[in-house]
Design a protein around this motif. Structure first.
Motif, short mmCIF file in Angstrom:
data_model
loop_
_atom_site.label_atom_id
_atom_site.label_comp_id
_atom_site.label_asym_id
_atom_site.label_seq_id
_atom_site.Cartn_x
_atom_site.Cartn_y
_atom_site.Cartn_z
N GLY A 186 0.93 -0.82 -0.10
CA GLY A 186 0.31 -0.11 0.29
C GLY A 186 0.60 1.22 -0.12
N ALA A 187 1.82 1.12 -0.29
CA ALA A 187 2.76 2.32 -0.31
C ALA A 187 4.15 2.46 -1.21
N ALA A 188 4.30 4.53 -1.32
CA ALA A 188 5.38 4.39 -2.89
C ALA A 188 6.29 3.86 -1.82
N TYR A 189 7.64 4.65 -3.21
CA TYR A 189 8.57 4.15 -3.17
C TYR A 189 8.90 4.83 -4.02
N SER A 190 10.74 5.45 -3.53
CA SER A 190 11.21 6.36 -5.14
C SER A 190 12.36 5.83 -5.22
N VAL A 191 13.06 5.86 -6.25
CA VAL A 191 14.74 5.32 -6.70
C VAL A 191 14.73 5.95 -7.86
N LEU A 192 16.19 6.89 -7.49
CA LEU A 192 16.86 8.20 -8.11
C LEU A 192 18.02 7.24 -9.24
N GLY A 193 18.15 7.20 -10.23
CA GLY A 193 19.02 7.45 -11.78
C GLY A 193 19.68 6.07 -11.50
N SER A 194 18.51 5.04 -11.33
CA SER A 194 19.55 3.72 -11.12
C SER A 194 18.34 2.56 -11.60
N THR A 195 18.48 2.09 -12.69
CA THR A 195 17.45 1.02 -13.88
C THR A 195 18.15 -0.18 -13.00
N GLU A 205 -3.41 -3.03 -1.71
CA GLU A 205 -2.57 -3.49 -1.03
C GLU A 205 -1.38 -3.75 -2.00
N SER A 206 -1.18 -3.33 -2.85
CA SER A 206 -0.10 -2.95 -3.69
C SER A 206 0.83 -1.93 -3.21
N THR A 207 1.99 -2.04 -4.04
CA THR A 207 3.17 -1.58 -3.76
C THR A 207 3.71 -0.91 -4.71
N LEU A 208 3.67 0.02 -5.53
CA LEU A 208 4.76 1.15 -6.17
C LEU A 208 6.40 2.47 -5.97
N VAL A 209 7.46 1.25 -6.60
CA VAL A 209 8.01 2.03 -7.07
C VAL A 209 8.71 2.97 -8.01
N VAL A 210 8.47 4.10 -7.54
CA VAL A 210 8.92 5.28 -9.22
C VAL A 210 10.47 5.25 -8.83
N ALA A 211 10.41 5.74 -10.57
CA ALA A 211 11.54 5.68 -11.08
C ALA A 211 12.04 7.06 -11.48
N GLU A 226 7.42 6.25 0.97
CA GLU A 226 8.12 5.85 2.02
C GLU A 226 9.38 5.86 2.04
N ALA A 227 10.07 5.73 1.53
CA ALA A 227 11.05 6.07 1.03
C ALA A 227 11.95 6.41 -0.38
N THR A 228 13.37 6.99 0.16
CA THR A 228 13.99 7.75 -1.37
C THR A 228 15.46 7.50 -1.32
N LEU A 229 15.62 5.95 -2.76
CA LEU A 229 16.78 5.25 -3.07
C LEU A 229 17.63 6.26 -3.96
N ARG A 230 18.80 6.27 -3.62
CA ARG A 230 19.30 6.75 -5.20
C ARG A 230 21.19 6.73 -4.41
N VAL A 231 21.78 6.15 -5.90
CA VAL A 231 22.97 5.56 -5.77
C VAL A 231 24.28 7.22 -5.59
N ALA A 232 24.48 6.90 -4.63
CA ALA A 232 25.87 7.91 -4.03
C ALA A 232 26.89 7.92 -4.68
N ARG A 274 10.64 8.98 4.42
CA ARG A 274 9.52 9.74 4.66
C ARG A 274 9.57 11.47 4.88
N GLY A 275 9.82 11.65 3.68
CA GLY A 275 10.25 13.44 4.40
C GLY A 275 10.95 13.81 4.36
N GLY A 276 11.85 12.89 4.12
CA GLY A 276 13.99 13.16 4.33
C GLY A 276 13.97 13.70 5.93
#
Length: 236
Positions: free
Chosen positions: A56-65, A153-159, A166-172, A198-200
């Protein structure tokens, strides 16, 4: 059939095609995971609040397939049906090497202008959906899709950046192994992945991963640990 895909000659997907997609997936899908959380790959668990993907939540992934593929690998190998919307260059062969079950993977490479409608339709029947939005969504669209995620109750992962994740992930940081004295082959990529909640606000998490390792899989490259790091741009 190794994977399901919706291909259209017209870049605009109409309602009939959306209904067809839902029907096809329901026919193929035997089970749907009932848990409130979805198992993730052990290498990524320390980066996620609660150590798993929240239903039921969403996540963000920045810049990495490759990091997006890693996010799908755990739920897919545990039996979840997964989907990828709006990524025509998503490599099924590479996804398979990362542990994604291609028999339970649905690809919608060209959703057209109706990408939010298509995503909502896919969310109805799949456990985890990766979305590469071609345009910025309005606050109302985000709210409606978020409500659909909670309902199904699905989960979304956004490019890319996305509100209320819920969280933002990136390759630093990233570096390749295999070259020596100017010769050789690139054989493994070691990365530092950072995660902001969430919210940083709150502590950021950082883990060292092989993405991919020499055998083209991915795994932790050393002990993962919780560290305070700088802010991640685009978190909201």
């Amino acid at each position: 059939m190794s994977l399901a895909a919706l291909h259209t000659a017209d870049p605009v997907v109409d309602r009939a095609q959306v209904h067809e997609l839902q029907t096809r997936i329901r026919q193929m899908q035997a089970t749907k995971l009932e848990s409130r959380s979805l198992q993730t790959h052990p290498a990524l668990a320390p980066l996620l609040p609660g150590g798993a993907l929240k239903a039921g939540a969403a996540y963000s992934v920045l810049g990495s397939t490759t990091l997006l593929m890693a996010m799908l690998a755990g739920p897919s190998s545990a039996g979840a049906w997964c989907g990828v919307v709006g990524m025509p260059d998503f490599g099924a062969e590479a996804a398979g090497r990362f542990g994604i079950d291609l028999e339970r993977l649905v690809l919608v490479p060209h959703p057209g202008d109706q990408w939010l409608t298509v995503t909502a339709a896919v969310v109805d029947v799949l456990s985890v959906v990766v979305l590469a939005p071609p345009a910025r969504a309005t606050d109302g669209d985000v709210a409606r899709l978020s409500a659909r995620l909670r309902q199904r109750e699905s989960t979304l992962v956004v490019a890319g950046a996305w509100p209320q994740v819920e969280a933002t992930l990136r390759v630093a940081r990233s570096g390749w192994d295999g070259l020596g004295s100017g010769a050789g082959y690139l054989s493994a990529r070691r990365v530092t992945v950072e995660s902001a909640p969430r919210g940083g606000s709150g502590p950021r998490r950082r883990a060292e991963l092989w993405l991919p390792a020499v055998d083209e899989s991915f795994r932790a490259s050393g002990p993962t640990r919780l560290e305070a790091v700088g802010p991640i741009q685009g978190v909201g």
